[in-house]
Design a protein around this motif. Structure first.
Motif, PDB file in Angstrom:
ATOM      1  N   GLY A 202      -2.431  -1.991  -0.205  1.00 35.85           N
ATOM      2  CA  GLY A 202      -2.737  -3.066  -1.121  1.00 35.85           C
ATOM      3  C   GLY A 202      -4.216  -3.072  -1.453  1.00 35.85           C
ATOM      4  O   GLY A 202      -4.937  -2.117  -1.168  1.00 35.85           O
ATOM      5  N   GLN A 203      -4.681  -4.185  -1.981  1.00 29.32           N
ATOM      6  CA  GLN A 203      -6.079  -4.277  -2.405  1.00 29.32           C
ATOM      7  C   GLN A 203      -7.060  -4.241  -1.223  1.00 29.32           C
ATOM      8  O   GLN A 203      -8.183  -3.757  -1.370  1.00 29.32           O
ATOM      9  CB  GLN A 203      -6.297  -5.575  -3.181  1.00 29.32           C
ATOM     10  CG  GLN A 203      -5.709  -5.573  -4.576  1.00 29.32           C
ATOM     11  CD  GLN A 203      -6.419  -4.613  -5.500  1.00 29.32           C
ATOM     12  OE1 GLN A 203      -5.848  -3.628  -5.954  1.00 29.32           O
ATOM     13  NE2 GLN A 203      -7.669  -4.892  -5.793  1.00 29.32           N
ATOM     14  N   THR A 204      -6.626  -4.737  -0.088  1.00 31.49           N
ATOM     15  CA  THR A 204      -7.555  -4.874   1.033  1.00 31.49           C
ATOM     16  C   THR A 204      -7.194  -4.035   2.248  1.00 31.49           C
ATOM     17  O   THR A 204      -7.960  -4.001   3.211  1.00 31.49           O
ATOM     18  CB  THR A 204      -7.662  -6.346   1.471  1.00 31.49           C
ATOM     19  OG1 THR A 204      -6.359  -6.830   1.849  1.00 31.49           O
ATOM     20  CG2 THR A 204      -8.201  -7.201   0.331  1.00 31.49           C
ATOM     21  N   GLY A 205      -6.053  -3.381   2.240  1.00 30.17           N
ATOM     22  CA  GLY A 205      -5.685  -2.588   3.399  1.00 30.17           C
ATOM     23  C   GLY A 205      -4.254  -2.106   3.321  1.00 30.17           C
ATOM     24  O   GLY A 205      -3.558  -2.315   2.317  1.00 30.17           O
ATOM     25  N   PRO A 206      -3.772  -1.463   4.387  1.00 26.64           N
ATOM     26  CA  PRO A 206      -2.416  -0.908   4.393  1.00 26.64           C
ATOM     27  C   PRO A 206      -1.338  -1.979   4.291  1.00 26.64           C
ATOM     28  O   PRO A 206      -1.513  -3.113   4.730  1.00 26.64           O
ATOM     29  CB  PRO A 206      -2.346  -0.189   5.740  1.00 26.64           C
ATOM     30  CG  PRO A 206      -3.764   0.083   6.123  1.00 26.64           C
ATOM     31  CD  PRO A 206      -4.538  -1.083   5.593  1.00 26.64           C
ATOM     32  N   LEU A 207      -0.191  -1.580   3.741  1.00 24.66           N
ATOM     33  CA  LEU A 207       0.971  -2.458   3.675  1.00 24.66           C
ATOM     34  C   LEU A 207       1.755  -2.456   4.977  1.00 24.66           C
ATOM     35  O   LEU A 207       2.467  -3.427   5.278  1.00 24.66           O
ATOM     36  CB  LEU A 207       1.898  -2.015   2.537  1.00 24.66           C
ATOM     37  CG  LEU A 207       1.347  -2.121   1.111  1.00 24.66           C
ATOM     38  CD1 LEU A 207       2.341  -1.529   0.122  1.00 24.66           C
ATOM     39  CD2 LEU A 207       1.026  -3.564   0.751  1.00 24.66           C
ATOM     40  N   ILE A 208       1.673  -1.364   5.727  1.00 24.57           N
ATOM     41  CA  ILE A 208       2.374  -1.250   7.003  1.00 24.57           C
ATOM     42  C   ILE A 208       1.429  -0.614   8.004  1.00 24.57           C
ATOM     43  O   ILE A 208       0.391  -0.048   7.636  1.00 24.57           O
ATOM     44  CB  ILE A 208       3.670  -0.417   6.893  1.00 24.57           C
ATOM     45  CG1 ILE A 208       3.374   0.984   6.362  1.00 24.57           C
ATOM     46  CG2 ILE A 208       4.692  -1.131   6.036  1.00 24.57           C
ATOM     47  CD1 ILE A 208       4.578   1.910   6.353  1.00 24.57           C
ATOM     48  N   SER A 209       1.795  -0.681   9.281  1.00 22.63           N
ATOM     49  CA  SER A 209       0.973  -0.076  10.326  1.00 22.63           C
ATOM     50  C   SER A 209       1.154   1.437  10.331  1.00 22.63           C
ATOM     51  O   SER A 209       2.143   1.969   9.807  1.00 22.63           O
ATOM     52  CB  SER A 209       1.374  -0.641  11.690  1.00 22.63           C
ATOM     53  OG  SER A 209       2.684  -0.206  12.032  1.00 22.63           O
ATOM     54  N   VAL A 210       0.211   2.116  10.941  1.00 22.10           N
ATOM     55  CA  VAL A 210       0.339   3.561  11.100  1.00 22.10           C
ATOM     56  C   VAL A 210       1.572   3.883  11.936  1.00 22.10           C
ATOM     57  O   VAL A 210       2.276   4.875  11.680  1.00 22.10           O
ATOM     58  CB  VAL A 210      -0.938   4.145  11.734  1.00 22.10           C
ATOM     59  CG1 VAL A 210      -0.738   5.610  12.110  1.00 22.10           C
ATOM     60  CG2 VAL A 210      -2.121   4.008  10.773  1.00 22.10           C
TER      61      VAL A 210
END
Length: 344
Positions: A202-210
């Protein structure tokens, strides 16, 4: 250099005679641009702009109206069309399986096979654009399943019903492995790049965890990547957003080119990307679609193009383009500025 030579040099991290370019645009954007240039010949536009990549296409099956202004495509994605001054734009809604209550509901869905595509026109397209680098496909093994399932359901499934997620991702992966194999066969291996999509940020970081990426996305990406490499092609992987934590993972899986390098936050800036990953990745895109292209001046656009070509294009390893498809709110003058800065 021919357009294809230029792209291949960049893919091999060799300095081409100039930065190679690609072009992506929504259909209303095309209408606005063609009205601006005063003719309807898309090939002529691409030639005039010095675009080095051509996108091969097969016709999609017709969509189906399902009521209340909503349409459904062959996968079960559902959407409406919103008007713009230059024509309608698709807006995704909850998909056909959003109300699924059991795995049996997923299994009983009318899933398409690759027979929905007629690949017979691809050979003629290859001959038509024989001097250009050729890109094919629209394979998606996680995001598009999420659209069919509905994002809320897909995220809950990853936590509560993992077998549902694997079922969906398997359906899409098997479909596109066969689709890409058929395309390679009918074109006798001429396709240079195959598109692989799944938005992870997304705009600020991942949508899901690694961790969830490794469990639910990576295995299917790996199958697609291995298939594409086995066909003699390179993988152009597309993910919007702030995806810094995933880039080492994607490199380990074997992607060749990262698109669209959306410039959201410090991790996605060209200087950092080149320094950290420039010897292991080719970059594609980068010119800001959210602020610069719709609202900046042509001079500001040209300055940013110079920055990206100078930074990411140093020693090869970069294909210039927008950080997503050109949207209808981008003035045609700014689209032209992107390419005129490169070709002079």
């Amino acid at each position: 250099m021919t357009p294809r030579d230029r792209v291949l040099a960049a893919l091999h991290h060799c300095q081409p005679d100039r930065t190679p370019t690609d072009f992506w645009a929504e259909e209303p954007t095309w209408r606005r641009l063609l009205a601006h240039v005063g003719h309807g010949d898309r090939d002529r536009v691409l030639d005039d702009l010095g675009v080095d990549v051509r996108h091969l296409e097969v016709p999609n099956p017709p969509e189906r109206a399902i009521g209340n202004g909503m349409y459904r495509n062959f996968w079960g994605e559902q959407y409406v069309y919103r008007d713009t001054p230059w024509g309608p734009m698709r807006e995704d809604m909850r998909g056909a399986l959003a109300e699924a209550k059991s795995l049996a509901d997923l299994e009983g869905f009318d899933w398409p096979t690759p027979d929905v595509f007629d690949h017979s026109s691809l050979a003629a397209q290859c001959r038509r654009w024989d001097r250009h680098a050729l890109l094919y496909g629209f394979a998606d093994v996680w995001q598009r399943p999420g659209l069919v399932r509905g994002w809320e359901g897909m995220f809950l499934d990853m936590a509560e019903r993992p077998e549902w997620v694997h079922f969906l991702c398997r359906k899409f992966t098997d479909f596109y492995k066969e689709d890409y194999t058929r395309a390679a066969e009918v074109t006798h291996g001429r396709i240079d790049l195959y598109l692989l999509i799944s938005d992870l940020g997304g705009q600020t970081g991942p949508l899901i965890s690694v961790t969830m990426f490794r469990r639910f996305v990576a295995p299917y990406l790996k199958e697609m990547i291995d298939t594409i490499h086995g066909l003699g092609g390179r993988v152009l992987y597309h993910s919007c957003g702030a995806i810094g934590p995933f880039i080492p993972e994607l490199i380990a899986l074997g992607i060749d080119i990262l698109d669209p390098i959306q410039p959201v936050g410090p991790q996605m800036q060209p200087e950092r990307l080149k320094a950290e990953f420039g010897d292991r990745l080719v970059f594609h895109g980068g010119i800001d679609m959210q602020h610069l292209l719709p609202r900046g001046s042509a001079d500001e656009v040209r300055a940013e193009v110079r920055r990206y070509c100078r930074t990411l294009g140093r020693g090869g390893g970069y294909i210039l383009g927008p950080a997503h498809l050109f949207q209808p709110d981008v003035p045609p003058e700014n689209i032209l500025a992107v390419y005129h800065e490169v070709i002079g």
